[in-house]
Structure formats: structure tokens, C-alpha cells
Scaffold this active site. Structure first.
Site, short mmCIF file in Angstrom:
data_model
loop_
_atom_site.label_atom_id
_atom_site.label_comp_id
_atom_site.label_asym_id
_atom_site.label_seq_id
_atom_site.Cartn_x
_atom_site.Cartn_y
_atom_site.Cartn_z
CG HIS A 116 0.68 3.57 5.07
ND1 HIS A 116 1.18 4.61 4.02
CD2 HIS A 116 1.57 2.91 4.58
CE1 HIS A 116 1.81 4.64 3.47
NE2 HIS A 116 2.04 3.36 2.77
CE1 TYR A 117 -1.51 -3.41 9.70
CE2 TYR A 117 -2.64 -3.15 7.42
CZ TYR A 117 -2.12 -3.67 8.10
OH TYR A 117 -0.57 -4.71 7.43
#
Length: 585
Positions: free
Chosen positions: A524-525
Site C-alpha cells: 500500500h505504498y
């Protein structure tokens, strides 16, 4: 909210577009056969040397596909994707790990290791991360929508546009049902039932896997495209955006791009004449800031060090990049556990999210699954010793392979069970992206600075404590050994050999140390092209004209428990806004 129905077209479309109704990720046929059905999708080497369009969208991922489909309704759009079509082994829950374990040069999941030592992956396939992920679907909170300055009505209609055909209500198996009840027993209340909404408590979210376990992806949005309005080129690696100076215009103006096909030939694509036409970058958190820098928009000293001519000195490009740290515990089960990906989420008020995945080896046989995961550096795999025996900087391919080989010698029953994981809100800690080389095919260097801020570490500890309460709950007792304490799951290597903690000189086993030593990614960067720093509220890049960035790189915080739905929504949302703006002009 009512459960969405099965996939169906959102509007009447010409017969050519109807061909796309066959889900791009479901077809168990060759890429050539898929291309035969998708007339507007072609290989980059078949593209002309020079062409022109109203919009050039770079990146056919979670945001780029709905954006391109929307813009094609009234304009000529080129969508450039550096990867290929999804293949059959990415199409079901049973094959969730296959693409992530693919280490070939053409893998749809391009491996990278952050400077922190955490193994990660970025999508390289039409449909982007939605072809690789665990399928969970949930909207951003109302507070996030207000903070982003989005039009709430258009946000909701953009969500519904995708949900009608792409999102489903999961069939919740016993392990996930027990997790839900255990979260409620552990105090993560209220019970919100099935909902797409991001609300405190415990809920069942949506999924992009249908009731037969088949994956649907952002590539499916292309069925809404006007066939004569869209061209999609696969294996097209964009090397730079073209700019020029115009009389009477204060800033450089984007007027095209250069991309390279797999045979090494360069192609140029220009914007057609007119101030309304634009280049739009949707290449993701790594790709978008990387491409801006390769095109001369970025920190001056850094670009000059790589021999790149500086067009705009923009020191905030590549800054503020963050990855939500994830920590997980493997819970051995005395009974076989059915395969399930993320379906249930607990949202405590402490700033962490609790989720779970289950199923022995995630459908992989122990005989080859362990080594395959080790060779691909392993993620969320019990066969690699939960990665807990190896703090981030020690997770070399050789070390992981040794861990996997050790796990292969264990009784198969050691791998029955599932993971309960926590991901923290935010996070507050952030880092940066830098170029390693001027080669657009190479991964940039990424530093996330996990747990640099004390607030993130505190949230992780609260999340792990919640997991401990879940493990000890009556609701989850059918899936835990009666004689297994939380401590024994971590330390009893004879009976529970999967969760082994790293050893330290002072034998520290504090919760804080556990968070640091067992940190992994949940993919989820985000960040690197923040709104207000690199782009304005309409996602136009500061210092130039004719260029926008529309993807997760513009997020300062990861929205809700999972960014998939907001990123899909943003593609549709901005497509509608850009169209309306075009008509006003």
C-alpha cells in the site's frame, strides 16, 4: 449498502467494445488469442513511429484503466502500459501467489527491495495491482474525502460506476467468520456487517473475486471505452515526456512522449494541437516520480548527478513516499482451514487495521511452494519462517532459501492455519525515491523509513495486542490448539515452528522490537507526487503545462484499510472532471 450484483455493462456499447466483456484476467487463452478479441489493444512494436492523440495516459493500472476508458468517450486516447495482458494463473484465489512468485524478466510483479531491507513488488501488467492483490475492496472514509477536497457526489457516482461490474460480496468461510466474531469479542466494535464504507468496528468488505473465485480487475473497465476512441499499447516503456517553450506561455508545455518497444525501437507520440490536450501520468508511486525526474522535473542536484537536463527544479518530486508497515502472526490450526484472502477487517480506534488470510500453503504444495517463494524473496508465506527469523536487513535470497528448506523438512500439519495481520493507519513516517540510473526499466531506490516516528510504532504495538486478544478469544478457539498460549506460538519451536522471533544480544522480545523485526509490506505504498507539493488540486504538475499525475503517488496517507477502491475511483472521477472541463473550454 446492498450487495453488488454480478458484472454487467454500465451502458450500451458497440459490438467491438462488447468483446472486452470477457474479463481480461480470466481468459485461459494465449495473449495472441486475447489480442484478437481486443481490437484496440496491440503490442508496442506494431505501433507507428509517430502518432498523435488528444490524451496520452502513461500506465494502464488501477487508475489508468478507468481514466483512459472515461476519456475515450469523447476523445482520442492512447494508453501506454509497460507490461502485458494478465495470464490465466492470475485469475483465481487459488493462484494468488503465482504472479508474485514469478521472478522472470517479464514478470507482472516486478520485484524491488527498499533501502530499509523490506521485499516488495510493483505491478507490470495491464490492470496494475488489481491483478496481483488480495482483492479486498473498501471505500475511503468521509473524512478522507473532505480532506482531499473531492466532490462527494461525484466521488460516490464514480465508485458506483466501477462497483456495478467489478465488486462482489464474498462468501465468508468458517475461518473468516471466526475472525469476525473474535474481533468483536476482543472489543473491535460495533459489528458493521457487510459494507464498502470505512467505519470504526468490524466489517465484511467487498472483493474483486466473484462467487466462483475468479478475479476481476481494473482492466475490465476498458469494456466501457469507446473502441474508436481508445488505443492500448502493451510493452511500451516510456522513457521521457517531451516539453517545449511557447511564446506567451510562462512554463514549459508537455507536447508528447517517447516510448520504446521490446525490440528497442523508439516511438514518438504527440498531443494534437489544442490547449485542451494533455499527457497524464498514472504510473504509480514508483513510476510517476521516476518518470518526472527522467523528464527533467525534479531535484536539480539529483538530476544533474544522473546527467539529466533540468527542466524544472522541483525538490518535492519523490519526497513523502510512505508504505503502510504490516506485521502478521501465523496461527497454527488443529483442523484443516479453507483458503480465503482478505474479507474481514477490524478497525479499532487505536490507529491500526486487523485482517486475515487463511489456507494451507495458499494452495501451493509444500514440495515446491516453499522454494519458489524463497527464490522470489517470499511474502506472507509460512514456508519462509514468517520472515520473523530474519530482520529486514538480513533477508537475502540465500537466507530466505535456507529458511524455506528448513520449513520443508517440517510436518505438513505445521502449515495448517492462517495469518492475522495488522497494518497501521497513515503512516506518519515517510521517506523518498531517488533514481539509481537513467534507465526507465530499472527500479528506483526507495526508502520508506518504517517506524521512524514513534506514533507508528505505538500503533503497531496496539495492533499486535489486538491480535493477541483475537487468538485468545472463545470465538477463535476452534482454530487454535487448546494448549497453545500466545507466547508459545512465538517461542515453542518444537510444537509451533513457524513464528520464530529473531535473536538479539540482549534477548529483547519487546512488542516494539517485534514490530521492527517482523515488518513486511502489504503493497500500500503511496506518495512522491503529493497534492500541494508536486501537483495542484486538479492534479496538474506545478511548473509545467499540459501534464497531470493521477494515481496513488498523489496520496499523503493511504485511504482507509485498502487503497484499491479510492485509486479506481480517482481514475473515473478525474476522467469525468477533465471531460467536463474540456467541454467548458
Amino acid at each position: 449498502m446492498a450487495a453488488p450484483g454480478r458484472g454487467r455493462a454500465g451502458s450500451a456499447a458497440p459490438a467491438l467494445a462488447a468483446a472486452v466483456l470477457v474479463s481480461l484476467c480470466l481468459a485461459a487463452v494465449s495473449e495472441e488469442e486475447q489480442l484478437e478479441n481486443l481490437r484496440f489493444v496491440r503490442h508496442a512494436q506494431d505501433a507507428p513511429a509517430v502518432s498523435s492523440y488528444n490524451y496520452i495516459v502513461i500506465g494502464g493500472g488501477t487508475a489508468g484503466c478507468p481514466l483512459a476508458a472515461t476519456l475515450s468517450e469523447h476523445s482520442r486516447v492512447l494508453l501506454l502500459e509497460r507490461g502485458g495482458l494478465p495470464y490465466a494463473n492470475m485469475s483465481s484465489e487459488q493462484h494468488f501467489t503465482d504472479a508474485l512468485a514469478d521472478t522472470s524478466p517479464a514478470s507482472p510483479a516486478q520485484r524491488f527491495i527498499s533501502e530499509d531491507g523490506v521485499v516488495n513488488a510493483r505491478a507490470r501488467v495491464l490492470g496494475g495491482g488489481s491483478c496481483l492483490n488480495a482483492g479486498f475492496y473498501t471505500r475511503a472514509s468521509n473524512e478522507y474525502v473532505r480532506a482531499a477536497g473531492w466532490d462527494a457526489r461525484l466521488v460516490n457516482s464514480s465508485y458506483r460506476w466501477g462497483e456495478r461490474s467489478l465488486v462482489f460480496r464474498p462468501d465468508v468461510p468458517p475461518w473468516q467468520a471466526a475472525l469476525r466474531d473474535a474481533l468483536l469479542e476482543a472489543g473491535v466494535t460495533p459489528d458493521n456487517g457487510f459494507t464498502f464504507d470505512h467505519v470504526t468496528g468490524t466489517k465484511i468488505g467487498g472483493t474483486i473475486f466473484d462467487n466462483s473465485g475468479q478475479r476481476h480487475t481494473a482492466a475490465d473497465f476498458l469494456r466501457h471505452a469507446r473502441p474508436r476512441g481508445l488505443t492500448v499499447l502493451l510493452y511500451a516503456t516510456v522513457s521521457r515526456i517531451l516539453f517545449r517553450r511557447q511564446d506567451g506561455v510562462a512554463y514549459p508545455v508537455a507536447y508528447g512522449v517517447v516510448f520504446t518497444d521490446p525490440l528497442g525501437a523508439q516511438h514518438r507520440v504527440y498531443l494534437r494541437d489544442g490547449a485542451k490536450n494533455e499527457v497524464i501520468v498514472s504510473a504509480g508511486t514508483l513510476g510517476s516520480p521516476q518518470l518526472l525526474m527522467l523528464s527533467g522535473v525534479g531535484p536539480q542536484a539529483h538530476l544533474e548527478a544522473h546527467g539529466i537536463e533540468v527542466l524544472v527544479d522541483q525538490p518535492m518530486v519523490g519526497q513523502g513516499v510512505a508504505d503502510n508497515p504490516m506485521n502478521s502472526v501465523f496461527i497454527p490450526s488443529p483442523v484443516p482451514v479453507e483458503l480465503s484472502l482478505v474479507q474481514v477487517v477490524g478497525i479499532p480506534r487505536s490507529g491500526s487495521f486487523i485482517e486475515g488470510v487463511s489456507g494451507s500453503e495458499f494452495g501451493m504444495p509444500v514440495s515446491d511452494g516453499a522454494l519458489r517463494w524463497a527464490r522470489s524473496f517470499g511474502m506472507l508465506s509460512p514456508q519462509t519462517g514468517q520472515l520473523g527469523t530474519l530482520p529486514p536487513k538480513q533477508r537475502t535470497p540465500e537466507a530466505l532459501q535456507r529458511a524455506a528448506e528448513a520449513m520443508m523438512r517440517l510436518d505438513r500439519r505445521a502449515f495448517r492455519g492462517g495469518f492475522i495481520l495488522e497494518k497501521i493507519l497513515g503512516p506518519v513516517s515517510s521517506g523518498h525515491i531517488e533514481l539509481r540510473t537513467a534507465d526507465p526499466r530499472a527500479n528506483p531506490a526507495v526508502t520508506f523509513n518504517y517506524f521512524r516516528e514513534a506514533e507508528d510504532l505505538e500503533r503497531c504495538v496496539h495492533g499486535v495486542e489486538t491480535i493477541e486478544r483475537v487468538i485468545q478469544s472463545r470465538a477463535f478457539s476452534n482454530f487454535t490448539y487448546a494448549n497453545a498460549s500466545v507466547e508459545s506460538i512465538f517461542t515453542d519451536s518444537a510444537n509451533f515452528p513457524v513464528n520464530l522471533l529473531p535473536r538479539h544480544a540482549n534477548d529483547s522480545r519487546s512488542p516494539e522490537q517485534y514490530c521492527k523485526d517482523t515488518v513486511m509490506t502489504i503493497w500500500h505504498y503511496h506518495g512522491g507526487c503529493h497534492v500541494g507539493a508536486v501537483v495542484d488540486d486538479d492534479y496538474r504538475v506545478f511548473g509545467v503545462q499540459g501534464l497531470r499525475v493521477i494515481d496513488s503517488s498523489t496520496f499523503k496517507y493511504s485511504p482507509g484499510t485498502n487503497p484499491q477502491a479510492p485509486v479506481m475511483m480517482l481514475g473515473r472521477y478525474m476522467g469525468v472532471k477533465i471531460q467536463a472541463e474540456r467541454w467548458r473550454k
